[in-house]
Design a protein around this motif. Structure first.
Motif: not given
Length: 368
Positions: A20-21, A25-29, A42-43, A47-48
């Motif tokens: 989840s974290q 973090n990947k979404a922020s990147y 978004t997270a 994930d999708a």
């Protein structure tokens, strides 16, 4: 019941990788770099994408995220790990290494930082940096230090830390103005030397100085603490200058070790029960090494995770998570197998001291 793991790598992945974290973090990147021309990641959308390409979050981190400097969790900073490894290589090879060079070698070798830490870094004293080392925790007196509001840390150091409960009420960070970033330790050879520094004679009977193996183990533990916190530990033979005194004595009953503050500020003893004085090895790689790590953990303000108002859940109150626990799980990966402090120890120490030592820009800082 505590989960068991088949290897140190499997254990490290369970602790240092949080799906989840990582996706957050990947979404922020992705938003920062406008990946695919989008800035509304978004997270869930990350994930999708992972699912659409048949990758788990951990697999994505191992193959891509680790080399985009995306953090796998709040207990592991990817870019800081590259920097720590670069410093270790520079110190051991005599050749200057940069974080970018280390990252490039990792990528070419197909190894991510968590895997490297499990296989190599832990034994090289290359430790991860956690989110708890990111800023200052200011206080005006010992009873006013704020909790981290994270059970992994607050179970090991409460709002009133262990040394703060002593009559003299102090914290090592208070020394920054007079000793900079240095704590001095010594291996006294007589009880009189220790008693003369304000410690009770009751805990000094059957006194014995550390043998060479015990001294080596103590220095190895201090080296680990230095790599985690940035504090410099220097040996001295001057009893008046010393802050930490290490020796063996009759500390009573079946207690293996004892860390104790005396009547003077900024001084503490770390004693091994004299029953073990001729048999305890204390060196890294031995079962006894955890004993000196545990007592030095107390010396730096850590408490037992099963005491106080904030405690670790039973399934985490074991040595896979912290050397401050009394419980050894059946699959001990920390600290006996790797002879280092556990992940919650690292988080707690960095909350109190950061990675830049006493009086730095991280950790507890006293203000007037």
């Amino acid at each position: 019941m505590a989960t068991t793991y088949s290897s140190l790598l499997e254990y490290d992945q369970s602790v240092y990788f949080n799906a989840s974290q990582y996706e957050t973090n990947k979404a922020s990147y992705n938003n920062t770099h406008a990946v695919n021309g989008l800035t509304n990641w978004t997270a869930s959308s990350v994930d999708a994408v992972f699912q659409s390409v048949g990758l788990t979050p951990l697999q994505h981190y191992e193959k891509y995220g680790a080399f985009e400097d995306v953090n796998p969790s709040d207990l592991f900073d990817t870019s800081s790990y590259y920097g720590s490894k670069a410093s270790q290589l520079t110190a051991t090879t005599g050749t200057t290494w940069t974080s970018a060079q280390v990252e490039s070698v990792f990528q070419q070798s197909g190894i991510d930082p968590i895997t490297h830490y499990a296989l190599y870094g832990a034994s090289e004293d290359v430790f991860p940096t956690t989110k708890f080392a990111t800023g200052k925790v200011t206080y005006t007196n010992a009873d006013a230090i704020a909790a981290s509001n994270d059970n992994r840390v607050d179970s090991l150091v409460t709002t009133t830390a262990w040394l703060f409960e002593q009559q003299t009420s102090w914290n090592w960070n208070d020394l920054a103005s007079t000793q900079s970033n240095t704590l001095y330790y010594m291996f006294p050879t007589s009880a009189a030397t220790v008693e003369g520094q304000g410690f009770s004679a009751a805990n000094l009977s059957q006194f014995a100085g550390f043998n060479e193996n015990q001294k080596t183990g103590a220095v190895e533990a201090l080296t680990e603490l230095s790599k985690i916190t940035g504090i410099t530990f220097v040996e001295t033979t001057d009893a008046n200058r010393a802050n930490v005194y290490m020796f063996a004595s009759d500390i009573g009953g079946d207690t293996s070790g004892l860390a104790d503050a005396g009547t003077q500020k900024y001084k503490i003893t770390v004693a091994v029960n004299s029953t073990y004085s001729t048999t305890a090895d204390l060196r890294s790689g031995t079962g006894d090494h955890e004993l000196i790590e545990h007592e030095l953990g107390h010396a730096l303000d850590m408490k037992h995770p099963f005491q106080g108002s904030v405690q670790l859940p039973t399934e985490q109150d074991n040595n896979n998570y912290t050397v401050m626990s009394y419980t050894t799980p059946s699959d001990t990966w920390y600290s006996v197998n790797s002879s280092i402090y556990g992940p919650y120890d690292i988080a707690t120490l960095q909350y109190m001291y950061g990675t830049d030592g006493l009086g730095g820009n991280q950790g507890f800082v006293k203000v007037s």
